[in-house]
Design an enzyme around this catalytic site. Structure first.
Site, short mmCIF file in Angstrom:
data_model
loop_
_atom_site.label_atom_id
_atom_site.label_comp_id
_atom_site.label_asym_id
_atom_site.label_seq_id
_atom_site.Cartn_x
_atom_site.Cartn_y
_atom_site.Cartn_z
N ALA A 1 0.62 -1.39 0.00
CA ALA A 1 -0.01 0.03 -0.08
C ALA A 1 0.70 1.16 0.14
O ALA A 1 0.44 2.29 0.21
CB ALA A 1 -0.87 0.02 1.23
N SER A 2 2.02 1.17 -0.29
CA SER A 2 2.97 2.33 -0.48
C SER A 2 2.92 3.18 -1.61
O SER A 2 3.11 4.47 -1.73
CB SER A 2 4.33 2.01 -0.25
OG SER A 2 4.77 1.02 -1.38
N ARG A 3 2.04 2.76 -2.51
CA ARG A 3 1.93 3.33 -3.76
C ARG A 3 0.61 2.67 -4.49
O ARG A 3 0.33 1.53 -4.26
CB ARG A 3 3.02 3.64 -4.64
CG ARG A 3 3.59 2.36 -5.23
CD ARG A 3 4.63 2.62 -6.05
NE ARG A 3 5.30 1.35 -6.61
CZ ARG A 3 6.36 0.68 -5.86
NH1 ARG A 3 7.18 1.10 -4.82
NH2 ARG A 3 6.71 -0.51 -6.34
N TYR B 1 3.30 -15.12 -13.85
CA TYR B 1 2.18 -14.08 -13.38
C TYR B 1 0.87 -14.37 -13.69
O TYR B 1 0.02 -14.61 -12.69
CB TYR B 1 2.70 -12.88 -13.90
CG TYR B 1 1.50 -11.71 -13.50
CD1 TYR B 1 2.04 -11.04 -12.11
CD2 TYR B 1 0.71 -11.24 -14.34
CE1 TYR B 1 0.77 -9.97 -12.09
CE2 TYR B 1 -0.13 -10.04 -14.07
CZ TYR B 1 -0.14 -9.48 -12.81
OH TYR B 1 -0.75 -8.63 -12.49
N ALA C 1 -0.14 -17.59 -14.51
CA ALA C 1 -0.64 -18.90 -13.62
C ALA C 1 -0.96 -18.67 -12.21
O ALA C 1 -1.81 -19.03 -11.50
CB ALA C 1 0.70 -19.78 -13.61
N LYS D 1 -1.89 -15.73 -11.01
CA LYS D 1 -3.16 -14.95 -10.74
C LYS D 1 -4.48 -15.95 -11.18
O LYS D 1 -5.36 -15.83 -10.39
CB LYS D 1 -3.21 -13.75 -11.68
CG LYS D 1 -2.31 -12.56 -11.26
CD LYS D 1 -2.44 -12.06 -9.92
CE LYS D 1 -1.60 -10.66 -10.04
NZ LYS D 1 -1.74 -9.96 -8.60
N ILE E 1 -4.08 -0.21 -15.07
CA ILE E 1 -4.55 0.84 -14.15
C ILE E 1 -3.49 1.62 -14.19
O ILE E 1 -2.27 1.07 -13.73
CB ILE E 1 -4.82 0.23 -12.71
CG1 ILE E 1 -5.94 -0.45 -12.61
CG2 ILE E 1 -5.10 1.38 -11.60
CD1 ILE E 1 -7.50 -0.26 -12.96
P1 NAP Z 1 3.02 -0.96 -7.75
O1 NAP Z 1 2.37 0.40 -8.13
O2 NAP Z 1 4.20 -1.58 -8.56
O3 NAP Z 1 3.02 -1.05 -6.44
C1 NAP Z 1 3.17 -2.68 -5.81
C2 NAP Z 1 3.07 -2.19 -4.24
O4 NAP Z 1 3.26 -3.64 -3.82
C3 NAP Z 1 4.06 -1.34 -3.65
O5 NAP Z 1 3.69 -0.72 -2.60
C4 NAP Z 1 5.22 -2.28 -3.02
O6 NAP Z 1 6.07 -1.84 -2.26
C5 NAP Z 1 4.63 -3.53 -2.80
N1 NAP Z 1 5.08 -4.67 -2.94
C6 NAP Z 1 5.86 -5.35 -3.96
N2 NAP Z 1 6.45 -6.49 -3.47
C7 NAP Z 1 5.86 -6.71 -2.19
C8 NAP Z 1 6.40 -7.52 -1.12
N3 NAP Z 1 7.22 -8.83 -1.47
N4 NAP Z 1 6.01 -7.52 0.09
C9 NAP Z 1 5.22 -6.41 0.34
N5 NAP Z 1 4.98 -5.50 -0.52
C10 NAP Z 1 5.24 -5.63 -1.71
O7 NAP Z 1 1.53 -2.01 -8.31
P2 NAP Z 1 0.14 -1.82 -8.88
O8 NAP Z 1 0.13 -1.60 -10.26
O9 NAP Z 1 -0.71 -0.90 -7.73
O10 NAP Z 1 -0.36 -3.41 -8.44
C11 NAP Z 1 -1.07 -3.86 -7.52
C12 NAP Z 1 -1.59 -5.19 -7.67
O11 NAP Z 1 -2.51 -4.85 -8.73
C13 NAP Z 1 -0.59 -6.13 -8.10
O12 NAP Z 1 -1.00 -7.38 -7.34
C14 NAP Z 1 -0.97 -6.21 -9.47
O13 NAP Z 1 -0.57 -7.64 -10.01
C15 NAP Z 1 -2.40 -5.86 -9.67
N6 NAP Z 1 -2.66 -5.44 -11.09
C16 NAP Z 1 -2.24 -4.27 -11.63
C17 NAP Z 1 -2.45 -3.81 -12.81
C18 NAP Z 1 -2.01 -2.46 -13.20
O14 NAP Z 1 -2.30 -2.05 -14.63
N7 NAP Z 1 -1.57 -1.60 -12.46
C19 NAP Z 1 -3.20 -4.48 -13.59
C20 NAP Z 1 -3.90 -5.84 -13.30
C21 NAP Z 1 -3.26 -6.41 -11.99
P3 NAP Z 1 7.64 -1.85 -2.06
O15 NAP Z 1 8.04 -0.85 -2.93
O16 NAP Z 1 8.12 -1.46 -0.86
O17 NAP Z 1 8.08 -3.32 -2.42
#
Ligand code: NAP
Length: 262
Positions: free
Chosen positions: A9-11, A157, A159, A161, A190
């Site tokens: 949840a940091s971003r 990824y 597999a 999900k 997103i």
């Molecule tokens: P993001 O902007 O890359 O943010 C990822 C977040 O997860 C960061 O807060 C990161 O913090 C944290 N994180 C990563 N590895 C971690 C770990 N091992 N333990 C704890 N925290 C961890 O990602 P997002 O785009 O918001 O995506 C969030 C979720 O939505 C993911 O599950 C992704 O697969 C899914 N999703 C995203 C999209 C898209 O288009 N954005 C589409 C489909 C699905 P740190 O930097 O501290 O590691």
């Protein structure tokens, strides 16, 4: 006060969920792995919305750390009503095809995108059942749990999900007996920092091909998470994966997008 723990949840989507739960009056836990300053900034933003908020550092892909995170959260807030298993992401596969795939690439993607939600959900369900809390567990999957992403070589990824979608079904059926609703959201594109890896040209191409007219924002996912956590509205939704993608996955645009980009 109800309490919600959001992983990653940091971003991005996780931060969007944390702020949305804070606006709804939940005490909020913000998990991160390495972005402590960003996580603290989101926590401070939540506090300014009038709720308690704290940061919980943990690599959720590690079973002990994921379980420890939930236990620290319950100690801090006295209960857990909602767990959002959001941390995740796709790494580009190292050079070569499937036959060359390194085992540690597979293992790390499965750990982050599937096992992490299993570990966290187990600890959260234990706490909810022990305290008789009819809580909610919400997994963040992807449209790629249902459609392939082979050109990006994101086989592990996809597999993982897909496994998360089935974990949601199985846990949904098992935990509803305790009044715990388990559901899943499958986002399409997103706008988050995860997209920084794409060129502006590619991103413009992606956005043009999504029937909605562009990608979504973290709030588009967060609003559904709030709905799924609100039992007065969603109590009869059990074990479902709900797609939120502006129509991206239903008109063949994914193949077209990837043809352009790769
Ligand atoms: P993001 O902007 O890359 O943010 C990822 C977040 O997860 C960061 O807060 C990161 O913090 C944290 N994180 C990563 N590895 C971690 C770990 N091992 N333990 C704890 N925290 C961890 O990602 P997002 O785009 O918001 O995506 C969030 C979720 O939505 C993911 O599950 C992704 O697969 C899914 N999703 C995203 C999209 C898209 O288009 N954005 C589409 C489909 C699905 P740190 O930097 O501290 O590691």
């Amino acid at each position: 006060m109800s309490a919600a723990l959001i992983t990653g949840a940091s971003r991005g989507i996780g931060a969007g969920c944390a702020l949305a739960f804070a606006r709804e009056g939940y005490a909020v836990g913000i998990n991160h792995r390495s972005s402590g300053e960003d996580a603290e900034r989101i926590a401070q933003h939540c506090r300014e919305l009038g709720v308690e908020a704290d940061v919980f550092a943990a690599d959720v892909a590690d079973a002990d750390q994921a379980r420890g995170m939930v236990e620290r959260f319950v100690e801090r807030f006295g209960r857990i009503d909602v767990l959002v298993n959001n941390a995740g992401g796709a790494l580009r596969m190292p050079p070569g095809g499937f036959v060359d795939m390194p085992t540690d690439y597979w293992d790390s993607q499965i750990a982050l995108n599937l096992s992490a939600a299993t570990y966290g959900s187990q600890a959260a369900a234990r706490a909810m059942i022990a305290q008789n809390v009819a809580g909610a567990i919400i997994n963040i999957s992807s449209i790629h749990g249902d459609v392939t992403w082979v050109r990006r070589k994101a086989l592990p990824y996809s597999a993982a999900k897909a496994g998360l979608n089935m974990l949601t079904k199985s846990l949904g059926v098992e935990l509803i007996a305790h009044g715990i609703n388990v559901n899943c959201i499958a986002p399409g594109l997103i706008h988050t920092k995860a997209l920084d890896r794409y060129s502006e040209r590619d991103l413009n191409g992606f956005n043009r091909k999504i029937p909605f007219g562009g990608g979504g924002e973290p709030a588009d996912i967060a609003e559904l998470a709030i709905f799924l956590a609100d039992k007065s509205k969603s109590r009869f939704i059990v074990g479902q994966t709900i797609t939120v993608d502006g129509g991206q996955s239903i008109d063949g645009s994914i193949d077209a997008m990837l043809d352009d980009a790769y």
